[in-house]
Motif scaffolding. Sequence first.
Motif, PDB file in Angstrom:
ATOM      1  N   THR A  52       7.734   0.891   2.087  1.00 19.00           N
ATOM      2  CA  THR A  52       6.550   1.981   2.216  1.00 19.00           C
ATOM      3  C   THR A  52       6.424   2.688   0.858  1.00 19.00           C
ATOM      4  O   THR A  52       5.522   2.916  -0.011  1.00 19.00           O
ATOM      5  N   THR A  54       7.575   1.236  -2.085  1.00 19.30           N
ATOM      6  CA  THR A  54       7.158   0.346  -3.058  1.00 19.30           C
ATOM      7  C   THR A  54       5.556   0.435  -3.043  1.00 19.30           C
ATOM      8  O   THR A  54       4.898   0.307  -3.856  1.00 19.30           O
ATOM      9  N   GLN A  55       4.838   0.291  -1.726  1.00 19.53           N
ATOM     10  CA  GLN A  55       3.509   0.010  -1.714  1.00 19.53           C
ATOM     11  C   GLN A  55       2.698   1.476  -2.352  1.00 19.53           C
ATOM     12  O   GLN A  55       1.698   1.482  -2.950  1.00 19.53           O
ATOM     13  N   GLU A  56       3.371   2.579  -2.127  1.00 18.09           N
ATOM     14  CA  GLU A  56       2.755   3.664  -2.606  1.00 18.09           C
ATOM     15  C   GLU A  56       2.873   3.757  -4.042  1.00 18.09           C
ATOM     16  O   GLU A  56       1.826   4.298  -4.705  1.00 18.09           O
ATOM     17  N   ALA A  59       0.438   1.601  -5.411  1.00 15.66           N
ATOM     18  CA  ALA A  59      -0.900   2.300  -5.187  1.00 15.66           C
ATOM     19  C   ALA A  59      -1.471   3.292  -6.338  1.00 15.66           C
ATOM     20  O   ALA A  59      -2.398   3.336  -6.656  1.00 15.66           O
TER      21      ALA A  59
END
Length: 335
Positions: A52, A54-56, A59
């Motif tokens: 999570t 890493t995705q943030e 983004a």
Amino acid sequence: MSNKHVVFGAGGVIIGLLAGVAVGGAVSESRMAEAIGQSLTPAQEASAEAATSTQEALARLEERLGTLEQAVNDSKVDPDALTEGVRASTEGMSAKLDEMQTALSTKISDTAKSQTEAMKTALADISSGIEESARIAASAVASAGGGGGSGSGGDASSEAMSASETAELSEAMGVGQTAIFADGALRVFVSRLDAQSGSARLSINGEPSMLGAGGTTEASVGEQTCAVSVMALTDEGVTLGSDCKGAAQQQAAASEAPENGMKPGNVVSLADGAVRVFLSSVDDENGMARIAVNGVSTQSVAVGDSVDVTSGDQNCTVTVTGIGQGQAAFEATCG
């Protein structure tokens, strides 16, 4: 924490449990499964949390890259527009410099031409004054000599005397002295001399006049017109000359003045400025005008006669069209 570390940790726990089972041999399969599940739960939660995060982060990075790209696009300079702007500015500056150079060249040319013309006129005036002084001197010497020389043809002095038998010369006069001419009708008082600058301040029958060496002026004495000249100016004093012409000698002056005539000492521009004629003197009786054309050298030209002169790439002809009342008129053609 990275996913790789979590996996390695979980693997270590599982291997440890398996090793314990193998050693102990007393643990059931259900309890083994329960133990494995309890051991993997923290690792799974940590892995999910790491994914999570890493995705943030990705983004946010993508958002920043988008913002940066927009800023670059907004500030992008069109090379064609930039080139056109520079070219226009350069052409404008070049045209302005050409305009300034043309204006400066024109100003310099006009100033030089004006100064040249003024110098020519001044030199012509000086030439005229010297010529008159020489004529007076020659006539005075001829009068003093009592006539012409030997021979049937006579000489220059006798010719000068025949031209004027009233020319007179004074002795060298100092400040405060008076030269007397025309049987006392013309009195020239010397009020100041400046040999260094070559000028004399005179009072001619009460009228002040400043003359340089070779300078000439005129004064009216009854029915006569008298020329007064500074013949010489030295530390010893000023030598004056005079020549008076009576009514009989000025009879031709009663003739009609020519159309567009001008008096001596003036300049006329003809043929669209290609020719400039300076009138030095006029001889009404003999119908002669002494002139300087586009220069300072003078020559005598009879009425109706012409002189040729070159002006630039043009060949011009100047004609004396009329003489009368002390004036002369001219015309010029160029081709």
